[in-house]
Write a protein that holds these residues in place. Structure first.
Motif, short mmCIF file in Angstrom:
data_model
loop_
_atom_site.label_atom_id
_atom_site.label_comp_id
_atom_site.label_asym_id
_atom_site.label_seq_id
_atom_site.Cartn_x
_atom_site.Cartn_y
_atom_site.Cartn_z
N ARG A 103 1.13 -1.14 0.00
CA ARG A 103 -0.07 -0.41 0.12
C ARG A 103 0.60 1.41 0.32
NH1 ARG A 103 -4.41 -0.21 3.98
NH2 ARG A 103 -5.34 1.54 2.45
N GLU A 119 -9.52 10.20 -7.01
CA GLU A 119 -10.10 8.90 -6.80
C GLU A 119 -10.65 8.28 -8.81
OE1 GLU A 119 -14.24 9.97 -5.12
OE2 GLU A 119 -12.34 9.82 -3.03
N SER A 176 -10.33 3.78 -5.18
CA SER A 176 -10.61 4.07 -3.73
C SER A 176 -9.54 4.21 -3.05
CB SER A 176 -11.94 2.65 -3.48
OG SER A 176 -11.30 2.87 -1.82
N VAL A 177 -9.78 4.72 -2.17
CA VAL A 177 -8.37 5.48 -1.42
C VAL A 177 -8.96 5.79 -0.04
CG1 VAL A 177 -6.93 6.00 -3.21
CG2 VAL A 177 -8.61 7.56 -2.03
N GLU A 178 -7.85 6.17 1.16
CA GLU A 178 -8.61 5.91 2.23
C GLU A 178 -7.62 7.79 2.49
OE1 GLU A 178 -7.78 3.97 7.11
OE2 GLU A 178 -8.20 2.49 4.91
N TYR A 179 -8.66 8.76 3.43
CA TYR A 179 -7.86 9.86 3.04
C TYR A 179 -7.80 9.51 4.96
CZ TYR A 179 -9.95 11.46 -1.41
OH TYR A 179 -9.88 11.26 -2.54
N VAL A 180 -6.81 10.34 4.69
CA VAL A 180 -5.68 10.99 6.33
C VAL A 180 -5.03 12.63 6.74
CG1 VAL A 180 -3.44 10.30 7.39
CG2 VAL A 180 -4.28 8.89 6.10
N PHE A 229 -3.47 9.99 1.76
CA PHE A 229 -4.15 8.97 1.66
C PHE A 229 -3.21 8.17 1.26
CE2 PHE A 229 -3.17 10.42 -3.06
CZ PHE A 229 -3.49 9.59 -3.53
N THR A 270 -3.54 4.36 -0.30
CA THR A 270 -3.93 3.54 -1.76
C THR A 270 -4.34 1.81 -1.72
OG1 THR A 270 -2.14 2.37 -1.95
CG2 THR A 270 -2.23 4.17 -2.87
N GLU A 271 -4.97 1.36 -2.06
CA GLU A 271 -4.98 -0.44 -1.65
C GLU A 271 -3.73 -1.00 -2.08
OE1 GLU A 271 -8.35 -2.04 -2.14
OE2 GLU A 271 -9.11 0.16 -1.18
#
Ligand code: HSE
Length: 400
Positions: free
Chosen positions: A340, A353, A358-362, A373, A375-376
């Protein structure tokens, strides 16, 4: 009595003389005979030093003295260390070195020469300073297929990452501090660019594979681009940034790289702080093992060198086999490695995006005007394709 010589009376070389002196009686017991230093080779003289009468300036003095059985090389750098070490082995003398540059570049050749001459070429101190890792790989972990070696093998950069993390300081401030404390050299390039760690993982990978791994083939990134903002994000994720040197079994062989990684608290190397080093090894039957300790410094490094001296003293007539042939191992392309990735960009969410899906924001306290963010999981090659779609990538750090 066994006569030895030390080539290079710097920090480690003088440490070797000191260790042989302070632990004389236990070392004599373990070696079976007393080991005394007959010569110290250096360009300089050392008036007032206990070795002042042993100083010589020409390595041929050692080559030509049949009484000297063991030579310690603590000069550093490939030349003239290589010329001197080769001459010592050719003269039938055993050699131990702390010099990772020499071992990474010429290890296979010097091991073969030592075998031909029925002597030993040992290099315990070349990786992990005082931590035993070479002998365990060569003599202990021989029942296993080693599937992974991941290490924090550079004390300078680990000190700097720890200090940045604990005090929220910028890279340049921490580098100055490390230089003032003597942890970083005046020219810190080899440490902060990852070159030192690269040579160390090349040595470990060569030992694990039994073939020559050229350090030039290892993808290497240092810590120079790590900033206080990155540390803030890492803290927000409950992670620490560490410079890792890793080598993993992959389809078709081994893949190795050196780069900063974001480690979760559950990672075995997460708590390795300050100048300490640690090497994590995973064997297919052993499972996990960790080697932790002082990765640099005068006496810890000298401890590893003297352990080689003692081993040699016990094997004066025997070549201890080391599996490391000069046949080059072609590493698997690091771009096949899957991770990741933590990314910082000034792009909008829509662009992020569209590029990465799909990502996870920080978010990090006090960091504004950008997106962070995760990543996968994807290959390095796929990451590069996605990242190329963003106008600006401020930072990318792999997630362990
Ligand atoms: N500069 C190295 C380090 C010394 O910081 O780990 C030991 O190889």
């Amino acid at each position: 009595m066994i006569k030895a010589a030390i080539m290079g009376y710097g920090t480690v070389g003088s440490g070797v003389a000191e260790v042989l002196d302070i632990n004389r009686s236990s070392i004599t017991k373990r070696a079976g005979e007393e080991i005394t230093v007959k010569y110290v080779l250096d360009l300089r003289d050392f008036p007032g030093d206990p070795v002042q009468d042993k100083i010589v300036h020409d390595y041929q003095t050692i080559v030509n003295d049949p009484e000297v059985k063991i030579v310690v090389e603590t000069m550093g750098g490939v030349e003239p260390a290589y010329t001197f070490v080769k001459a010592m082995l050719e003269a039938g003398k055993h050699v131990t070195t702390s010099n990772k540059a020499l071992v990474a570049a010429k290890g296979a050749e010097l091991i073969a020469l030592a075998k031909e001459k029925n002597v030993n070429f040992m290099f315990e101190a070349s990786v992990g300073g005082g931590i035993p890792i070479i002998r365990p790989l060569n003599s202990s972990l021989t029942a296993d297929e080693i599937e992974e070696i991941t290490g924090i093998v550079n004390g300078t950069t680990n000190y700097m990452m720890t200090k940045m993390s604990e005090e929220g300081l910028e890279f340049d401030e921490v580098l100055r501090d490390a230089q003032e404390k003597g942890y970083a050299e005046k020219d810190p390039t080899a440490d902060i660019e990852g070159y030192d760690a690269c040579r160390k993982i090349a040595i470990l990978t060569s030992l694990v594979c039994g073939q020559q791994v050229d350090f030039e083939d290892i993808h290497t990134e240092g810590i120079t681009r790590i900033s206080a903002a990155d540390i803030k994000y890492a803290r927000a994720m409950g992670r620490a940034i560490k410079l890792l040197a890793c080598s993993k079994k992959a389809e078709g062989g081994y893949v190795a790289m050196v780069a900063p990684f974001l480690l979760p608290q559950t990672h075995p190397l997460y708590s390795v702080s300050g100048v300490f080093n640690a090497i994590f090894v995973h064997g297919n039957v052993l499972g996990d093992a960790m080697f932790y300790g002082s990765g640099a410094g005068k006496l810890p490094t000298a401890s590893a060198v003297v352990s080689d001296v003692v081993d040699i003293a016990k094997h004066l007539d025997v070549n201890i086999a080391v599996e490391w042939s000069s046949r080059k191992l072609e590493l698997v392309d690091y771009k096949s490695l899957k991770n990741r990735y933590f990314v910082r960009t000034t792009a909008e969410k829509a662009a992020v995006e569209q590029a990465f899906g799909s990502v996870e924001y920080v978010t990090a306290e006090g960091v504004t005007g950008e997106l962070g963010f995760l990543t996968e999981c994807m290959s390095e090659a796929d990451y590069e394709k996605c990242a190329a779609q963003l106008d600006v990538v401020l930072q990318m750090i792999r997630v362990a």
